[in-house]
Scaffold this motif. Structure first.
Motif, PDB file in Angstrom:
ATOM      1  N   GLY A  37       0.832  -1.212   0.000  1.00 24.63           N
ATOM      2  CA  GLY A  37       0.000   0.000   0.000  1.00 24.63           C
ATOM      3  C   GLY A  37       0.860   1.252   0.000  1.00 24.63           C
ATOM      4  N   HIS A  71      -4.739   9.862  -3.352  1.00 22.31           N
ATOM      5  CA  HIS A  71      -5.014   8.585  -4.030  1.00 22.31           C
ATOM      6  C   HIS A  71      -5.801   7.650  -3.117  1.00 22.31           C
ATOM      7  N   GLY A 101      -2.121   9.663   0.534  1.00 19.16           N
ATOM      8  CA  GLY A 101      -3.276   8.772   0.599  1.00 19.16           C
ATOM      9  C   GLY A 101      -4.521   9.516   1.050  1.00 19.16           C
ATOM     10  N   ALA A 137       5.942  16.801  10.633  1.00 18.43           N
ATOM     11  CA  ALA A 137       6.107  16.046   9.380  1.00 18.43           C
ATOM     12  C   ALA A 137       5.746  16.868   8.141  1.00 18.43           C
ATOM     13  N   TRP A 157      -6.865   3.623  -1.673  1.00 16.08           N
ATOM     14  CA  TRP A 157      -6.149   2.593  -0.915  1.00 16.08           C
ATOM     15  C   TRP A 157      -6.017   1.314  -1.708  1.00 16.08           C
TER      16      TRP A 157
HETATM   17  N1  MSP Z   1       3.743   9.680   8.277  1.00 13.13           N
HETATM   18  C1  MSP Z   1       2.446   9.909   7.775  1.00 13.13           C
HETATM   19  C2  MSP Z   1       2.486  10.861   6.591  1.00 13.13           C
HETATM   20  C3  MSP Z   1       3.123  12.192   6.867  1.00 13.13           C
HETATM   21  S1  MSP Z   1       3.229  13.156   5.433  1.00 13.13           S
HETATM   22  C4  MSP Z   1       3.671  14.628   5.947  1.00 13.13           C
HETATM   23  C5  MSP Z   1       1.807   8.606   7.343  1.00 13.13           C
HETATM   24  N2  MSP Z   1       2.659   7.572   7.192  1.00 13.13           N
HETATM   25  S2  MSP Z   1       2.226   6.083   6.764  1.00 13.13           S
HETATM   26  O1  MSP Z   1       3.444   5.318   6.737  1.00 13.13           O
HETATM   27  O2  MSP Z   1       1.178   5.614   7.610  1.00 13.13           O
HETATM   28  O3  MSP Z   1       1.630   6.192   5.323  1.00 13.13           O
HETATM   29  C6  MSP Z   1       2.401   6.706   4.254  1.00 13.13           C
HETATM   30  C7  MSP Z   1       1.531   6.882   3.022  1.00 13.13           C
HETATM   31  O4  MSP Z   1       1.095   5.597   2.575  1.00 13.13           O
HETATM   32  C8  MSP Z   1       0.272   7.704   3.264  1.00 13.13           C
HETATM   33  O5  MSP Z   1       0.023   8.577   2.180  1.00 13.13           O
HETATM   34  C9  MSP Z   1      -0.814   6.666   3.342  1.00 13.13           C
HETATM   35  O6  MSP Z   1      -2.073   7.157   2.949  1.00 13.13           O
HETATM   36  C10 MSP Z   1      -0.293   5.656   2.349  1.00 13.13           C
HETATM   37  N3  MSP Z   1      -0.869   4.350   2.562  1.00 13.13           N
HETATM   38  C11 MSP Z   1      -0.885   3.617   3.708  1.00 13.13           C
HETATM   39  N4  MSP Z   1      -1.595   2.476   3.479  1.00 13.13           N
HETATM   40  C12 MSP Z   1      -2.009   2.458   2.193  1.00 13.13           C
HETATM   41  C13 MSP Z   1      -2.742   1.567   1.415  1.00 13.13           C
HETATM   42  N5  MSP Z   1      -3.202   0.432   1.876  1.00 13.13           N
HETATM   43  N6  MSP Z   1      -2.955   1.899   0.134  1.00 13.13           N
HETATM   44  C14 MSP Z   1      -2.475   3.059  -0.425  1.00 13.13           C
HETATM   45  N7  MSP Z   1      -1.789   3.929   0.293  1.00 13.13           N
HETATM   46  C15 MSP Z   1      -1.546   3.647   1.604  1.00 13.13           C
HETATM   47  O7  MSP Z   1       0.616   8.569   7.151  1.00 13.13           O
END
Ligand code: MSP
Length: 659
Positions: A20, A285, A256, A227, A287
């Motif tokens: 993801g 975008h 996301g 962040a 998920w």
């Molecule tokens: N650290 C925060 C973002 C800070 S930006 C200033 C965060 N981190 S995360 O590791 O949880 O997610 C990183 C990115 O991956 C985010 O944009 C999140 O929406 C995306 N995704 C996390 N799971 C996902 C899916 N299953 N599918 C698509 N994108 C996914 O949030």
């Protein structure tokens, strides 16, 4: 030269990337590569979000100093991104001094504007979201995203006067409809803004893991406030103002849908307060789901991107993610579907096309196709239309539609071979010139398809291009690289199958060892391309896609497909799917469940009682967890809605064979 500054969300590092999070980086990479191909100077920034409580906890669980843990994770993240061919230009970690300088500077500016004040926060906090939650945000007392109970907090915090920026944000949304896309996200946030905004906490007390609050070092900056500033500090905000001026404002933040609110409400309000220009666009975008659930480390529903890439290759994985998930919407990843798409798009379609062109060029012309002189056939016109569709789709970030446009050129080239029958031309000496021309034009169309696919499948596009002759896909600017040219001789090169057909979840030759074909194999193939045809390595000792010159099948082969008349007994929409309907059909001798992708054109209730045609001897496949036993025939134009194949009245009874 114009410039493009593109960012992704920065990742929490409490575990390795999953498919993801990788999806986001791969899709952003496609955009970055497209911009570079257009000749735009591009800066693509990614990074790690390290000041999260979960990161701190994970380091402690492992008995590591948090920074040492983050160092290890940086190496792991970089390995994944490098393997997936993600071509970022900059990488930022929130524990870096340059980032701390940017955060301190922005907070100073915001404080100087009078937008910070001290107060008490009392309420819920979800550590997995790192977000303050209101009672109305919870479902059965739990965070709906992570299915965990939030913590109740009561602490002294600094607050940011977010409420002051509601009107300015609304005006900005109105004046710049492109600011937040896709439309569904924009509408969601507009509703939120219309409902009013409350001030938010920007510090946490009682914690040491984070950037100290200027003037109140006993508190740390709230992790989201910290962040978001990476996008500015990553290009020099607080440390290198001339670099910052050169790149800011960002052209595009890819994030996301779960974190769109932070990027389209908090972040622009912070920038307004600090007197900094707003980014041009935020794109939220969808998920990637796995087994019907959002892929998430907290939920334990993840797929390892390296394992997925190892299965059929990095580029096939990138193609799947980009082409099969409409950008902006949710989509599903399942290994059986990945295999199916790999076989359809790559083994049978593009791979087979490359083999056919190379085989015929080699057989009839020793691989050398002379410059054409005759009136060109229909392919240059197709190329022109496809390139226009492709650029329009890329420019509106419909990455899936751009990939589909590139594949429509592959289809057109395949059809052109069928129409022109080069094998028949080869039998007539008077058609020698025409044969050379047909082969040259087909090779040119395939080369241009490779240019269009190069942002999605960089290594493979170059491998295809090398076989089809002509200049490197990436060595030239987009306009020039997609311009039709058959005016000079070209050498087409034979080689082993680029994408051998997969079966049983594996590529041929990988069953015994359990080791799938990897990037290295692709690279090896690629190395073979650079050798003259006479020295090219023999095809791998594995079944290769059909390379017959004559694409027609025998009568017996057609008769193997068991097409039957069937009556629809019941139909219902498949939950969480836009396209799928579960249909119960009467096949005369038995009742079957078939999952059909026709929901965009037919309501389930309109299907009941209809007569349809079913491919009755298709192997079962699971779609959204439902076993489908057959396929219902429908015609669908690329991008259009499907139309069921139907009979004159009265229709034949169920079970009648169709041939
Ligand atoms: N650290 C925060 C973002 C800070 S930006 C200033 C965060 N981190 S995360 O590791 O949880 O997610 C990183 C990115 O991956 C985010 O944009 C999140 O929406 C995306 N995704 C996390 N799971 C996902 C899916 N299953 N599918 C698509 N994108 C996914 O949030």
């Amino acid at each position: 030269m114009s410039r493009f500054y593109l960012t992704t969300a920065i990742d929490y590092v409490n575990s390795r990337p999953h498919l993801g999070t990788a999806y986001e980086k791969v899709t952003a990479d496609v955009i970055a590569r497209y911009q570079r191909l257009r000749g735009v100077e591009t800066n693509f920034l990614m990074g790690n979000d390290e000041h999260s409580q979960n990161v701190h906890r994970r380091a402690r669980e492992l008995g590591l100093d948090p920074i040492a843990y983050c160092d290890q994770m940086e190496a792991e993240f970089r390995t994944v991104w490098r393997t997936l061919d993600v071509s970022f230009d900059g990488f930022i970690r929130t524990t870096e001094p340059r980032h701390r300088a940017g955060v301190t500077r922005m907070l100073d500016r915001i404080a100087a504007r009078g937008d910070l004040y001290e107060g008490f926060y009392e309420g819920w906090y979800c550590v997995s979201c790192e977000a303050f939650k209101q009672e109305k945000d919870l479902v059965d007392g739990k965070c709906p995203l992570h299915h965990v109970e939030p913590k109740w907090l009561r602490e002294k915090n600094h607050f940011f006067r977010l409420s002051n920026y509601r009107d300015a944000l609304l005006s900005h949304f109105e004046a710049h409809p492109e600011f937040l896309q896709p439309e569904v996200r924009r509408n969601e946030i507009l509703r939120l803004l219309e409902g009013g905004l409350e001030d938010i906490s920007v510090s946490r007390s009682g914690q040491a893991w984070g950037i100290p609050m200027p003037e109140s070092p006993e508190s740390v900056v709230y992790v989201w406030f910290d962040a978001l500033i990476n996008y500015a500090s990553g290009v020099g905000y607080g440390t290198d103002e001339s670099r910052f001026d050169a790149w800011w404002p960002a052209d595009l933040h890819i994030v996301g849908k779960d974190i769109t609110r932070f990027h389209s409400v908090f972040w622009p309000a912070m920038l307004m307060s600090a007197g900094v220009a707003l980014p041009r666009q935020v794109f939220g975008h969808g998920w990637v789901h796995h087994r019907g659930e959002r892929m998430s480390k907290t939920l334990g529903t993840t797929v390892d991107p390296l394992e997925a890439a190892d299965r059929f290759g990095v580029d096939p994985l990138r193609l799947y993610l980009v082409k099969e998930i409409p950008y902006g919407q949710d989509g599903d990843f399942a290994y059986d579907r990945f295999e199916e798409r790999y076989n359809v798009d790559l083994a049978n379609n593009l791979g087979n096309l490359v083999s056919r062109v190379a085989t015929m060029a080699d057989k009839y012309r020793g691989g050398r196709l002379p410059a054409t002189t005759g009136e060109p056939g229909r392919l240059p016109g197709v190329v022109e239309a496809v390139v226009a569709r492709y650029t329009a789709a890329m420019d509106r970030l419909a990455l899936h539609a751009a990939a589909a446009a590139a594949f429509s050129l592959v289809d057109a080239a395949n059809e052109y071979i069928t129409e022109t029958e080069p094998w028949a031309l080869a039998r007539e000496p008077a058609q020698a010139k025409r044969l050379s021309q047909v082969l040259h034009e087909t090779a040119e169309a395939v080369r241009i398809a490779a240019v269009l696919l190069s942002p999605v499948m960089p290594a493979s596009a170059e491998a295809v291009r090398a076989r089809m002759g002509g200049p490197s896909a990436t060595a030239r600017r987009f306009d020039e690289a997609t311009r039709w040219s058959t005016a000079s001789e070209r050498t087409v090169v034979l080689g082993p199958a680029l994408w051998p057909r997969a079966e049983g979840g594996r590529l041929p030759g990988t069953h015994d060892t359990g080791k799938a074909r990897t990037m290295t194999d692709t690279e090896k193939d690629h190395a073979d391309e650079s050798r003259p045809a006479s020295e090219a390595a023999p095809p791998a000792a594995t079944p290769t896609p059909p390379q017959a010159e004559d694409p027609r099948i025998t009568f017996d082969a057609f008769m193997e497909i068991d097409l039957r008349v069937a009556t629809v007994l019941a139909a219902e929409k498949v939950e969480k799917s836009r396209k799928l309907i579960k249909v119960e059909v009467d096949l005369g001798t038995e009742r079957r469940t078939v999952v059909a992708g026709i929901a965009e054109a037919y309501a389930p209730e309109d299907l009941v009682g209809r007569t349809v045609v079913v491919v009755a001897n298709l192997k079962p496949a699971k779609l959204m967890g439902i076993e489908s036993n057959g396929m219902i025939l429908a015609a669908s134009l690329e991008g259009g809605i499907p139309a069921l194949v139907r009979f004159d009245d009265p229709p034949p009874p169920p079970g009648t064979r169709v041939r």
